[in-house]
Each structure stands twice: as C-alpha cells, then as structure tokens.
Enzyme design. Structure first.
Site, PDB file in Angstrom:
ATOM      1  N   ALA A 157      11.326 -21.114 -44.682  1.00  0.00           N
ATOM      2  CA  ALA A 157      12.052 -20.015 -44.032  1.00  0.00           C
ATOM      3  C   ALA A 157      11.881 -20.071 -42.520  1.00  0.00           C
ATOM      4  O   ALA A 157      12.842 -19.905 -41.765  1.00  0.00           O
ATOM      5  CB  ALA A 157      11.556 -18.669 -44.569  1.00  0.00           C
TER       6      ALA A 157
ATOM      7  N   LEU B 115       4.187 -20.291 -50.523  1.00  0.00           N
ATOM      8  CA  LEU B 115       3.828 -21.008 -49.293  1.00  0.00           C
ATOM      9  C   LEU B 115       4.961 -21.916 -48.822  1.00  0.00           C
ATOM     10  O   LEU B 115       5.405 -21.830 -47.674  1.00  0.00           O
ATOM     11  CB  LEU B 115       2.559 -21.816 -49.517  1.00  0.00           C
ATOM     12  CG  LEU B 115       2.110 -22.693 -48.345  1.00  0.00           C
ATOM     13  CD1 LEU B 115       1.754 -21.830 -47.148  1.00  0.00           C
ATOM     14  CD2 LEU B 115       0.937 -23.582 -48.743  1.00  0.00           C
ATOM     15  N   ALA B 116       5.421 -22.817 -49.671  1.00  0.00           N
ATOM     16  CA  ALA B 116       6.456 -23.762 -49.250  1.00  0.00           C
ATOM     17  C   ALA B 116       7.746 -23.042 -48.875  1.00  0.00           C
ATOM     18  O   ALA B 116       8.423 -23.411 -47.915  1.00  0.00           O
ATOM     19  CB  ALA B 116       6.723 -24.787 -50.348  1.00  0.00           C
ATOM     20  N   ASP B 117       8.099 -22.001 -49.628  1.00  0.00           N
ATOM     21  CA  ASP B 117       9.292 -21.226 -49.303  1.00  0.00           C
ATOM     22  C   ASP B 117       9.151 -20.561 -47.938  1.00  0.00           C
ATOM     23  O   ASP B 117      10.107 -20.525 -47.151  1.00  0.00           O
ATOM     24  CB  ASP B 117       9.523 -20.155 -50.370  1.00  0.00           C
ATOM     25  CG  ASP B 117      10.273 -20.682 -51.575  1.00  0.00           C
ATOM     26  OD1 ASP B 117      11.342 -21.279 -51.388  1.00  0.00           O
ATOM     27  OD2 ASP B 117       9.796 -20.504 -52.703  1.00  0.00           O
ATOM     28  N   SER B 118       7.980 -20.010 -47.655  1.00  0.00           N
ATOM     29  CA  SER B 118       7.785 -19.319 -46.389  1.00  0.00           C
ATOM     30  C   SER B 118       7.826 -20.284 -45.212  1.00  0.00           C
ATOM     31  O   SER B 118       8.406 -19.978 -44.160  1.00  0.00           O
ATOM     32  CB  SER B 118       6.454 -18.560 -46.408  1.00  0.00           C
ATOM     33  OG  SER B 118       6.440 -17.597 -47.440  1.00  0.00           O
TER      34      SER B 118
END
Length: 399
Positions: free
Chosen positions: A176, A170-173
């Site tokens: 991004a 979630l946090a990575d997306s």
C-alpha cells in the site's frame, strides 16, 4: 465533508475499486491528504473488509479505518449500465485503483484502452499478487503468499522453529505504501507529459525490496540468510530481554559507540578490549556471551529501572509494548499518533492518525468508513443522473 483547502491533494479524484487490503489502504493514504476518494463496491457483495476481524453492534471495525475519508458508491461493473457509469466517472477522475485478477477489467470493457479513450490523463493503478504478466499472473494472490515467496518467512522465527508468518497484513501494508508512492510518481509524470499511464504493482515485490541486500549477498557470495530469531548477524547484543517484573525490553547496538555504552552499563567494560568487539559482525559471533551479560543485568531490574538506566547511559532500548501500552505512551500522545474520530454509527473512535505530519499542508481524518452505498445517489447526481434514472438502475440491481 470537504477536504480542508490547505490539504495537498485537494482537487485530486481517486476511484477505489480494490479490496483486501493493499489497494484500498493506498487509497486511504491519498484520502488522508485531501484527495476525493470514491469507494466503489458491488451492490450485493460489499467490500470483504466490512466483515473482516472484530465488529461492534454488527459494524466491522477494520472498515472504519480502511474506509475513512472515502465516499461510497455501489455499482455492478459487470453490467453494461455499470460499465457505462464507471466510464462516465472515469472521465473526470485522476486515479483508479483496482485489484481484480489480470484480464477482468478488459473482459468488462473497462481495460486501459477504454479508460484512456475517455480520459487520456487517467492513472490506472493495478495491484495484484503477482503482477499483470508472467507465469503466476492469473493465480489468486494475497499478502500471505508474498510473505512466503519474498523470503520474509524463511528468515523469521527461531533457528530450530518453522518459518513464521506475521499475524497482520505486512506485505499488503508495504505494498500500500509503495502503491501510494507509485501513484504520486505517475501523477508527477503526467504533469510533465500531459498523459496518464498504467501502474503495475505486484504485492510480491515491495516486501522483497524492504528485505535489504539478500539478493546481492546471494549473487556475490552465495549467502542465504538463515533464521536467527531476535538476533542479528550484523550486530550484537540485539535481542529481547525479560525484566525482573516479567516485562520485556528490546536492545539494539547497531552503532559501535552504543554497544560500548551497553556493556559498560551492565558491568562488563572489559569486553570492549576483546579483539572481536570492534565490529558488529564479529560481535554477532559472540552473541551468546553478550546476551548473557545484558540479559543477566536486565533480569535484576524492573522495566522502568532498565529504561531509566539505558536512557541515562544514552544506550538504545525500548519497551516491548502491546496495544494497551501504545495507547497510553507519552511519545505517541505527543505526536498525535492515535486520533479520535466522531462516527455517527459507533460514536467516538480512536484509530491511527495520518501517516506523517506536514507543516504547511497537513492531512486529516475527516470521517471514518461509511455505510455501504451511503453516497451513491449524491455521486450519481453529480454525474448528471436524475432521480428516476437512479431509481431505475437500482431496480435493475446495477446499484
């Protein structure tokens, strides 16, 4: 393999040095709309996403989406010859995305000063867990840590259960998406000034932004948002409810008119006259009573029956899907949300389509993630290297 002429980012070159997952996904989003993306991987240590999660016939499936619309170059950036090649590549590049720990590029002689010396218009985008400075800057950072530190995990889960982490990036997306936006913002700035700049993206920050007014609530009222499960402190009824055929549906009543339609539908119109029913906040204080009314009615109906009745009443409801349902849903099909891509390694693949639709200059998936180093010779030939020079670099393990 060229981007269609009408793609809005055609002519933009992006070099993706990043791994797992925010930086590479941002580069994928740019490639989806026509940017030429060159993915640089270590010759002997491929991008970890190639082996992350499930695979088929030894081919990592996550890579097929994360590496789509990217050409692949292997290069050891820590070797002097690798450094020199990257500088040659950077001279004709618009954007570099990297996620090494702060100071790593500088140690290799590839920091902002060296990169901007060969290309003052370059946008260097640095994606790290904690940013380029501060007491945590040199810690290893992953999306899970951002989900914990941002306050997301603290408000996720049932009130009497432990904090809950999402079972996906979630946090990575979110980072991004923010990174792709930051890149386009920096490029717009370059259009005005003629100069590139450095983007500093800390993964702990975008997820904090999407959590809403928590800092303001705390600053002004000392309020710390608790875990409330599927309920909300801002409106009710708002929950998931089980149907008579064992399926689940989600109901939302963010608008007052929708809340009134829901209680009429479930046979409790008298609740509208209660003094507390007039706002979402006060309705939330009576969530038990409202959940009982809605839940009891839904429990008597199949999912299909409940969906039809809510739609007829113009009340907000959605089925709780798993991925099997998503792949068959008529709305997703109408939007083209899942695209089929022909892949030379695995054959036809279905994956998420480009992120949004543009009426005049649409994006497209041109190919899925390619084998490790598949385009190395072609890219280096484009930089002016001869076949013997490329062979010599390969013998030296730079490629």
């Amino acid at each position: 393999m060229n981007a269609p002429a009408q793609a809005p980012l055609t002519g933009l070159r992006v070099v993706d040095l990043a791994t797992l997952f925010a930086g590479p996904l941002a580069a994928t989003m740019l490639g989806d709309f026509g940017a030429e993306v060159i993915k640089v991987e270590h010759p002997r240590r491929p991008d970890p996403s190639r082996g992350h999660g499930l695979s088929k016939n030894g081919v990592g499936l996550w890579w097929k989406i994360l590496g789509r619309n990217k050409r692949n170059l292997t290069l050891d950036l820590s070797a002097p010859a690798g450094r020199d090649l990257l500088l040659r590549l950077a001279a004709g590049t618009d954007v570099i995305i990297e996620n090494f720990r702060p100071g790593t590029l500088e140690r290799w002689g590839l920091g902002p000063a060296e990169l901007h010396a060969v290309n003052p218009r370059l946008v260097l985008t640095r994606v790290t867990g904690f940013g380029q400075f501060g007491p945590y800057a040199h810690r290893p950072g992953f999306g899970t840590l951002a989900e914990a530190m941002s306050g997301f995990a603290a408000i996720t889960g049932e009130p009497d259960s432990p904090p809950t982490l999402p079972p996906f990036g979630l946090a990575d997306s979110i980072a991004a998406l923010a990174t792709a936006y930051a890149v386009m913002t920096a490029l717009a700035g370059r259009d005005r000034t003629g100069e590139g700049q450095v983007v500093d993206m800390a993964i702990i920050e975008p997820i904090l932004t999407v959590l809403g007014p928590q800092p303001l609530w705390y600053d002004q009222l000392g309020h710390v948002q608790p875990r409330t499960g599927n309920r909300s402190r801002n409106n009710a009824p708002r929950n998931t409810y089980r149907t008579s055929d064992g399926e689940w549906v989600a109901v939302s009543t963010s608008a007052q008119s929708v809340a009134e339609r829901v209680v009429r539908l479930v046979g409790r119109p008298e609740l509208i006259d209660e003094p507390w029913f007039g706002s979402g906040t006060t309705r939330a204080e009576h969530a038990e009573e409202l959940d009982e009314a809605v839940g009891d009615w839904i429990a008597l109906h199949t999912r299909a029956e409940a969906l039809r009745a809510f739609e007829k009443a113009e009340a907000a409801i959605a089925p709780v899907y798993d991925i099997r349902d998503v792949m068959e849903d008529p709305q997703y099909r109408a939007l083209g949300s899942i695209a089929e891509v022909d892949d030379p390694e695995l054959g036809p693949l279905r994956m998420q389509n480009v992120l949004f639709r543009l009426s005049g200059t649409p994006g497209a998936i041109r190919w899925a993630g390619r084998p490790h180093g598949a385009d190395t010779d072609e890219i280096l030939t484009g930089l002016g290297l001869s076949a013997p020079e490329i062979a010599a670099l390969r013998a030296e393990h730079v490629l």
